[in-house]
Design a protein around this motif. Structure first.
Motif, PDB file in Angstrom:
ATOM      1  N   ALA A 173       0.825  -1.211   0.000  1.00 46.65           N
ATOM      2  CA  ALA A 173       0.000   0.000   0.000  1.00 46.65           C
ATOM      3  C   ALA A 173       0.859   1.262   0.000  1.00 46.65           C
ATOM      4  O   ALA A 173       0.565   2.223  -0.728  1.00 46.65           O
ATOM      5  CB  ALA A 173      -0.938  -0.008   1.217  1.00 46.65           C
ATOM      6  N   ILE A 174       1.930   1.260   0.788  1.00 45.76           N
ATOM      7  CA  ILE A 174       2.832   2.421   0.807  1.00 45.76           C
ATOM      8  C   ILE A 174       3.466   2.618  -0.570  1.00 45.76           C
ATOM      9  O   ILE A 174       3.525   3.742  -1.089  1.00 45.76           O
ATOM     10  CB  ILE A 174       3.923   2.252   1.893  1.00 45.76           C
ATOM     11  N   THR A 175       3.922   1.535  -1.170  1.00 45.32           N
ATOM     12  CA  THR A 175       4.542   1.630  -2.489  1.00 45.32           C
ATOM     13  C   THR A 175       3.536   2.109  -3.527  1.00 45.32           C
ATOM     14  O   THR A 175       3.865   2.934  -4.389  1.00 45.32           O
ATOM     15  CB  THR A 175       5.135   0.273  -2.903  1.00 45.32           C
ATOM     16  N   ALA A 176       2.296   1.614  -3.448  1.00 51.73           N
ATOM     17  CA  ALA A 176       1.267   2.032  -4.408  1.00 51.73           C
ATOM     18  C   ALA A 176       0.958   3.522  -4.262  1.00 51.73           C
ATOM     19  O   ALA A 176       0.844   4.237  -5.269  1.00 51.73           O
ATOM     20  CB  ALA A 176       0.005   1.199  -4.213  1.00 51.73           C
ATOM     21  N   LEU A 177       0.829   3.999  -3.018  1.00 50.02           N
ATOM     22  CA  LEU A 177       0.563   5.433  -2.823  1.00 50.02           C
ATOM     23  C   LEU A 177       1.760   6.279  -3.251  1.00 50.02           C
ATOM     24  O   LEU A 177       1.589   7.362  -3.828  1.00 50.02           O
ATOM     25  CB  LEU A 177       0.208   5.716  -1.357  1.00 50.02           C
ATOM     26  N   THR A 178       2.968   5.787  -2.992  1.00 41.26           N
ATOM     27  CA  THR A 178       4.168   6.512  -3.432  1.00 41.26           C
ATOM     28  C   THR A 178       4.218   6.580  -4.953  1.00 41.26           C
ATOM     29  O   THR A 178       4.544   7.625  -5.534  1.00 41.26           O
ATOM     30  CB  THR A 178       5.437   5.821  -2.888  1.00 41.26           C
ATOM     31  N   ARG A 179       3.863   5.468  -5.594  1.00 40.36           N
ATOM     32  CA  ARG A 179       3.828   5.440  -7.065  1.00 40.36           C
ATOM     33  C   ARG A 179       2.813   6.459  -7.593  1.00 40.36           C
ATOM     34  O   ARG A 179       3.086   7.183  -8.549  1.00 40.36           O
ATOM     35  CB  ARG A 179       3.475   4.028  -7.531  1.00 40.36           C
ATOM     36  N   LEU A 180       1.657   6.502  -6.945  1.00 41.24           N
ATOM     37  CA  LEU A 180       0.629   7.464  -7.353  1.00 41.24           C
ATOM     38  C   LEU A 180       1.116   8.897  -7.142  1.00 41.24           C
ATOM     39  O   LEU A 180       0.926   9.760  -8.011  1.00 41.24           O
ATOM     40  CB  LEU A 180      -0.653   7.200  -6.554  1.00 41.24           C
ATOM     41  N   LEU A 181       1.767   9.145  -6.007  1.00 45.08           N
ATOM     42  CA  LEU A 181       2.286  10.479  -5.712  1.00 45.08           C
ATOM     43  C   LEU A 181       3.353  10.898  -6.720  1.00 45.08           C
ATOM     44  O   LEU A 181       3.311  12.008  -7.256  1.00 45.08           O
ATOM     45  CB  LEU A 181       2.861  10.515  -4.288  1.00 45.08           C
ATOM     46  N   ILE A 182       4.285  10.011  -7.001  1.00 45.15           N
ATOM     47  CA  ILE A 182       5.354  10.331  -7.957  1.00 45.15           C
ATOM     48  C   ILE A 182       4.775  10.549  -9.354  1.00 45.15           C
ATOM     49  O   ILE A 182       5.188  11.461 -10.074  1.00 45.15           O
ATOM     50  CB  ILE A 182       6.437   9.232  -7.955  1.00 45.15           C
ATOM     51  N   GLY A 183       3.817   9.713  -9.721  1.00 46.32           N
ATOM     52  CA  GLY A 183       3.175   9.885 -11.027  1.00 46.32           C
ATOM     53  C   GLY A 183       2.464  11.218 -11.127  1.00 46.32           C
ATOM     54  O   GLY A 183       2.531  11.894 -12.155  1.00 46.32           O
ATOM     55  N   ASP A 184       1.811  11.611 -10.048  1.00 47.02           N
ATOM     56  CA  ASP A 184       1.093  12.887 -10.034  1.00 47.02           C
ATOM     57  C   ASP A 184       2.070  14.056 -10.145  1.00 47.02           C
ATOM     58  O   ASP A 184       1.856  14.989 -10.921  1.00 47.02           O
ATOM     59  CB  ASP A 184       0.262  13.002  -8.752  1.00 47.02           C
ATOM     60  N   VAL A 185       3.145  13.996  -9.395  1.00 43.41           N
ATOM     61  CA  VAL A 185       4.125  15.087  -9.404  1.00 43.41           C
ATOM     62  C   VAL A 185       4.897  15.109 -10.725  1.00 43.41           C
ATOM     63  O   VAL A 185       5.155  16.171 -11.284  1.00 43.41           O
ATOM     64  CB  VAL A 185       5.087  14.952  -8.195  1.00 43.41           C
ATOM     65  N   SER A 186       5.271  13.916 -11.239  1.00 43.44           N
ATOM     66  CA  SER A 186       6.084  13.885 -12.455  1.00 43.44           C
ATOM     67  C   SER A 186       5.317  14.323 -13.693  1.00 43.44           C
ATOM     68  O   SER A 186       5.923  14.716 -14.681  1.00 43.44           O
ATOM     69  CB  SER A 186       6.668  12.485 -12.674  1.00 43.44           C
ATOM     70  N   HIS A 187       4.012  14.279 -13.644  1.00 36.76           N
ATOM     71  CA  HIS A 187       3.222  14.751 -14.775  1.00 36.76           C
ATOM     72  C   HIS A 187       2.899  16.235 -14.646  1.00 36.76           C
ATOM     73  O   HIS A 187       2.069  16.774 -15.366  1.00 36.76           O
ATOM     74  CB  HIS A 187       1.930  13.933 -14.913  1.00 36.76           C
ATOM     75  N   HIS A 188       3.553  16.876 -13.694  1.00 34.27           N
ATOM     76  CA  HIS A 188       3.469  18.323 -13.500  1.00 34.27           C
ATOM     77  C   HIS A 188       2.042  18.804 -13.280  1.00 34.27           C
ATOM     78  O   HIS A 188       1.661  19.875 -13.756  1.00 34.27           O
ATOM     79  CB  HIS A 188       4.121  19.074 -14.664  1.00 34.27           C
ATOM     80  N   ASN A 189       1.283  17.994 -12.564  1.00 29.74           N
ATOM     81  CA  ASN A 189      -0.054  18.458 -12.190  1.00 29.74           C
ATOM     82  C   ASN A 189       0.100  19.535 -11.120  1.00 29.74           C
ATOM     83  O   ASN A 189       0.997  19.464 -10.278  1.00 29.74           O
ATOM     84  CB  ASN A 189      -0.888  17.297 -11.643  1.00 29.74           C
ATOM     85  N   PRO A 190      -0.743  20.536 -11.144  1.00 25.24           N
ATOM     86  CA  PRO A 190      -0.613  21.597 -10.141  1.00 25.24           C
ATOM     87  C   PRO A 190      -0.885  21.026  -8.738  1.00 25.24           C
ATOM     88  O   PRO A 190      -1.758  20.176  -8.569  1.00 25.24           O
ATOM     89  CB  PRO A 190      -1.697  22.609 -10.538  1.00 25.24           C
TER      90      PRO A 190
END
Length: 156
Positions: free
Chosen positions: A94-111
């Motif tokens: 679960a931690i890895t999945a949320l981290t993956r989601l967080l990194i994906g969100d940040v790396s796609h330059h979402n505000p």
């Protein structure tokens, strides 16, 4: 009086055979399910890996996905060997999945928005839960753990 003893004896024998047959079915389902989940996890990991290699563009999201598959595989292996569900591995997934989601969100330059705070809060809660589970398993070990440690000591 003998008839009562005989019927009680037959009832106990029938109960033992039913318990044995029930345990056989439960164990059979258990192993079939474990092999099925393990095979699906391995297939998904290989499929994702081959897709990454073919695409040629591997990013942190992809690597974290492979870690999720690795953790699931390890969890299945531990469960297969010990018949004990390592809850910590579910928390790690679960931690890895949320981290993956967080990194994906940040790396796609979402505000930045409140979603990032929620994700970070979720990761923090899962990390605290992992600490609690680790402390509880250290402080209050299960009987199986105590028996395994004692048998390990006597083997040496």
């Amino acid at each position: 009086m003998n008839e009562i003893k005989l019927s009680e004896k037959l009832r106990n024998r029938l109960q033992a055979q039913a318990d044995s047959l029930g345990n056989l079915f439960v164990d059979g389902f258990h192993y079939i399910a474990l092999f099925g989940i393990g095979a699906i996890t391995a297939w998904a990991a290989v499929h994702a890996f081959i897709g990454m290699v073919i695409e040629g563009d591997i990013n942190v999201d992809d690597i974290l996905l492979l870690f999720i598959y690795l953790e699931l595989g390890a969890m299945i292996g531990i469960y297969f060997k010990t018949n004990h569900m390592p809850i910590r591995f579910l928390l790690y997934v679960a931690i890895t999945a949320l981290t993956r989601l967080l990194i994906g969100d940040v790396s796609h330059h979402n505000p930045p928005n409140i979603g990032i705070i929620y994700l970070c809060g979720g990761i923090l809660l899962l990390a605290i839960a992992t600490l609690i589970v680790r402390y509880a398993s250290y402080r209050f070990p299960s009987d199986k753990t105590i028996e395994n440690k004692n048998s390990d000591r006597s083997a040496h």
